[in-house]
Design an enzyme around this catalytic site. Structure first.
Site, PDB file in Angstrom:
ATOM      1  N   ASP A  23      21.004  49.896  58.628  1.00  0.00           N
ATOM      2  CA  ASP A  23      20.412  48.950  57.684  1.00  0.00           C
ATOM      3  C   ASP A  23      21.512  48.593  56.688  1.00  0.00           C
ATOM      4  OD1 ASP A  23      19.213  47.616  55.638  1.00  0.00           O
ATOM      5  OD2 ASP A  23      17.653  49.111  55.254  1.00  0.00           O
ATOM      6  N   GLN A  25      22.216  46.438  51.821  1.00  0.00           N
ATOM      7  CA  GLN A  25      22.932  46.612  50.551  1.00  0.00           C
ATOM      8  C   GLN A  25      24.430  46.821  50.774  1.00  0.00           C
ATOM      9  OE1 GLN A  25      21.593  45.984  47.735  1.00  0.00           O
ATOM     10  NE2 GLN A  25      19.416  46.197  48.144  1.00  0.00           N
ATOM     11  N   CYS A  65      10.566  49.639  46.830  1.00  0.00           N
ATOM     12  CA  CYS A  65      10.258  49.693  48.268  1.00  0.00           C
ATOM     13  C   CYS A  65      10.822  50.967  48.898  1.00  0.00           C
ATOM     14  CB  CYS A  65      10.791  48.478  49.020  1.00  0.00           C
ATOM     15  SG  CYS A  65      10.178  46.935  48.382  1.00  0.00           S
ATOM     16  N   HIS A  96      14.707  52.357  52.712  1.00  0.00           N
ATOM     17  CA  HIS A  96      13.832  51.278  52.242  1.00  0.00           C
ATOM     18  C   HIS A  96      12.641  51.188  53.213  1.00  0.00           C
ATOM     19  CE1 HIS A  96      12.660  47.015  51.721  1.00  0.00           C
ATOM     20  NE2 HIS A  96      13.252  47.054  50.556  1.00  0.00           N
ATOM     21  N   LYS A 121      20.945  38.465  49.686  1.00  0.00           N
ATOM     22  CA  LYS A 121      21.546  39.468  48.797  1.00  0.00           C
ATOM     23  C   LYS A 121      23.060  39.291  48.710  1.00  0.00           C
ATOM     24  CE  LYS A 121      18.124  42.979  50.023  1.00  0.00           C
ATOM     25  NZ  LYS A 121      17.182  43.042  48.911  1.00  0.00           N
TER      26      LYS A 121
HETATM   27  N1  7TS Z   1      16.971  47.444  53.419  1.00  0.00           N
HETATM   28  C1  7TS Z   1      17.450  47.680  52.177  1.00  0.00           C
HETATM   29  C2  7TS Z   1      18.386  48.824  51.967  1.00  0.00           C
HETATM   30  C3  7TS Z   1      17.066  46.860  51.121  1.00  0.00           C
HETATM   31  O1  7TS Z   1      17.545  47.109  49.900  1.00  0.00           O
HETATM   32  C4  7TS Z   1      16.176  45.786  51.363  1.00  0.00           C
HETATM   33  C5  7TS Z   1      15.662  44.929  50.239  1.00  0.00           C
HETATM   34  C6  7TS Z   1      15.743  45.565  52.672  1.00  0.00           C
HETATM   35  C7  7TS Z   1      16.150  46.419  53.674  1.00  0.00           C
HETATM   36  C8  7TS Z   1      14.850  44.436  53.031  1.00  0.00           C
HETATM   37  O2  7TS Z   1      15.529  43.210  52.920  1.00  0.00           O
HETATM   38  P1  7TS Z   1      14.740  41.847  53.127  1.00  0.00           P
HETATM   39  O3  7TS Z   1      15.740  40.803  52.736  1.00  0.00           O
HETATM   40  O4  7TS Z   1      14.367  41.773  54.560  1.00  0.00           O
HETATM   41  O5  7TS Z   1      13.565  41.895  52.213  1.00  0.00           O
HETATM   42  N2  7TS Z   1      15.715  45.546  48.986  1.00  0.00           N
HETATM   43  C9  7TS Z   1      15.146  45.120  47.825  1.00  0.00           C
HETATM   44  C10 7TS Z   1      15.314  45.806  46.629  1.00  0.00           C
HETATM   45  O6  7TS Z   1      15.970  46.807  46.486  1.00  0.00           O
HETATM   46  N3  7TS Z   1      14.640  45.155  45.664  1.00  0.00           N
HETATM   47  O7  7TS Z   1      14.034  44.095  46.206  1.00  0.00           O
HETATM   48  C11 7TS Z   1      14.342  44.063  47.557  1.00  0.00           C
END
Ligand code: 7TS
Length: 406
Positions: A198, A201, A364, A121, A224
């Site tokens: 990371d 997910q 992303c 990501h 999430k």
């Molecule tokens: N890493 C992964 C694997 C992600 O899927 C996401 C967000 C992030 C980092 C960033 O997370 P945040 O909460 O700091 O924004 N992924 C997604 C997605 O797949 N669709 O919208 C956000």
């Protein structure tokens, strides 16, 4: 099935969108929130709201107990040794940036290597790009196998004694691939590099155990995993965090402030400058209680089943390409696809007209889109509240879309 009872806890799911019962298949972007989390936020603001760590008055003590209680829930959730290793952040992105800016700046020099993969990501790419540029370091990408998995041999080829940081996602937000983090950590450590995971997910869907994985850092987001937005976690091994400089300076994180020199609080507070994300942490604590009551093993099994069922049904459709590993055991509850000659945005719009929420775009992950040789895809992502009927509705929606565009 598990999810039928569970969805009753999610008030948002009980509504119609464009005249159809809502089917929410965008939990990888953000999950919906159960009543228990909404009530925890409501209760905190209704009865306990005050700033924390200031002692003296009753509300302040209650707020502090709830906030620090949430930290203990996170510690247990990821099996960290100590609450000193659990830092509340704004989300996974902030947590990854903190590692790059604090650990990375202090430990990466010109010619050193930082290793990531083609499936990351943007939040696990750009902090390292920036660090590499600043330090004259080399950012190396591990190439993926054809089915969108990682081979440990390729990891072994990539990691060298110049490698200082290996940073890899546990579960891909596009391909659903689950990566062998424990084995990759062993390879990184054998070369003296730190392992950053990371877990954005992974935390919502799998039982995490940082001691078992032996990773050095782990980042994830509350929103999430049934929690509120604006809260996330950076886990780090105490011996590393102790050596690291704070990233944000100001109130809350100090021990003593002089005119020209100051000292910091001990862990974890030295990394939590300013009034912390009190309500967010309490909401995350409630989300953890909710997930643990169901059981992370159950959740993982449920999503494997749903993804397997979706893949089985979808793979019979003409003109539909499904990306990522086709073996359901190798993937989490995420199915990314394209319908021939239909832009994923158009596809998602027709699905929305039928009450079905999916994401369309580059997710992303532009380097991954390049690897997939497409500019965008549609993505259905499943969570505890999704049912086989949701999958049936998606498949029916795809049929409608196909006819519509033909
Ligand atoms: N890493 C992964 C694997 C992600 O899927 C996401 C967000 C992030 C980092 C960033 O997370 P945040 O909460 O700091 O924004 N992924 C997604 C997605 O797949 N669709 O919208 C956000």
């Amino acid at each position: 099935m598990l999810s039928k009872e569970i969805r009753k806890h999610f008030p948002i799911l009980d509504q119609e969108i464009n005249g159809h019962p809502l089917v929410y298949l965008d939990s990888a972007a953000t999950s919906q929130k159960p009543r228990q989390v909404i009530e925890a936020l409501n209760d905190y603001y209704s009865y306990d709201n005050a700033n924390v760590h200031r002692g003296v008055h009753t509300l302040g003590n209650r707020a502090t107990d709830h906030y620090e209680g949430a930290r203990e829930k996170v510690r247990k959730f990821i099996n960290a040794k100590s609450t000193q290793e659990v830092i509340f952040t704004r989300g996974a992105t902030t947590a990854l940036n903190m590692v790059a800016q604090s650990y990375g700046r202090a430990n990466v020099s010109e010619g050193d290597e930082i290793i990531i993969t083609h499936m990351e990501h943007h939040s696990n790419i750009i902090p390292w790009q920036q660090l590499a540029k600043e330090k004259g370091a080399v950012l190396k990408y591990i190439v993926l196998e054809e089915d969108g998995t990682l081979s440990l041999d390729k990891v072994r080829e990539a990691v060298t004694d110049r490698t200082k940081i290996v940073s890899i996602m546990y579960v891909s937000n596009v391909l659903g691939t689950m990566n062998p983090i424990k084995e990759i950590t062993e390879i990184a450590h054998a070369h003296g590099a730190v392992m950053v995971v990371d877990g954005a997910q992974a935390a919502p869907h799998l039982k995490l155990d940082v001691q078992e994985l032996n990773c050095d850092f782990l980042a994830f987001s509350g929103h999430k995993m049934c929690g509120p937005t604006g809260i996330g976690v950076l886990y780090g091994k105490k011996e590393l965090l102790n050596e690291m400089e704070p990233v944000e300076f100001g109130g809350e994180m100090i021990d003593f402030v002089g005119l020209h020199e100051s000292t910091w609080k001990e862990l974890p507070w030295k990394f939590e400058g300013g009034t912390p994300i009190i309500a967010g942490a309490i909401g995350l604590g409630a989300a953890i209680d909710f997930l643990e009551e169901i059981g992370l093993d159950q959740i993982e099994r449920h999503e494997h089943e749903l993804a397997g069922y979706a893949m089985e049904k979808m793979s019979t459709m003409d003109g539909l390409t499904i990306y990522g590993p086709h073996d359901p055991k190798k993937r989490a509850g995420i199915v990314t696809f394209n319908l021939d000659n239909v832009h994923p945005h158009d596809l998602a719009t027709v699905l929305d007209m039928n009450g079905i929420a999916v994401r369309a775009g580059h997710h992303c992950a532009q380097p991954l889109m390049k690897w997939l040789e497409c500019s965008a895809t549609a993505r259905a992502s499943f969570y505890v509240y999704n049912t086989e009927e949701d999958v049936d509705r998606l498949v029916e929606g795809l049929r409608i879309a196909k006819e519509y565009f033909q």
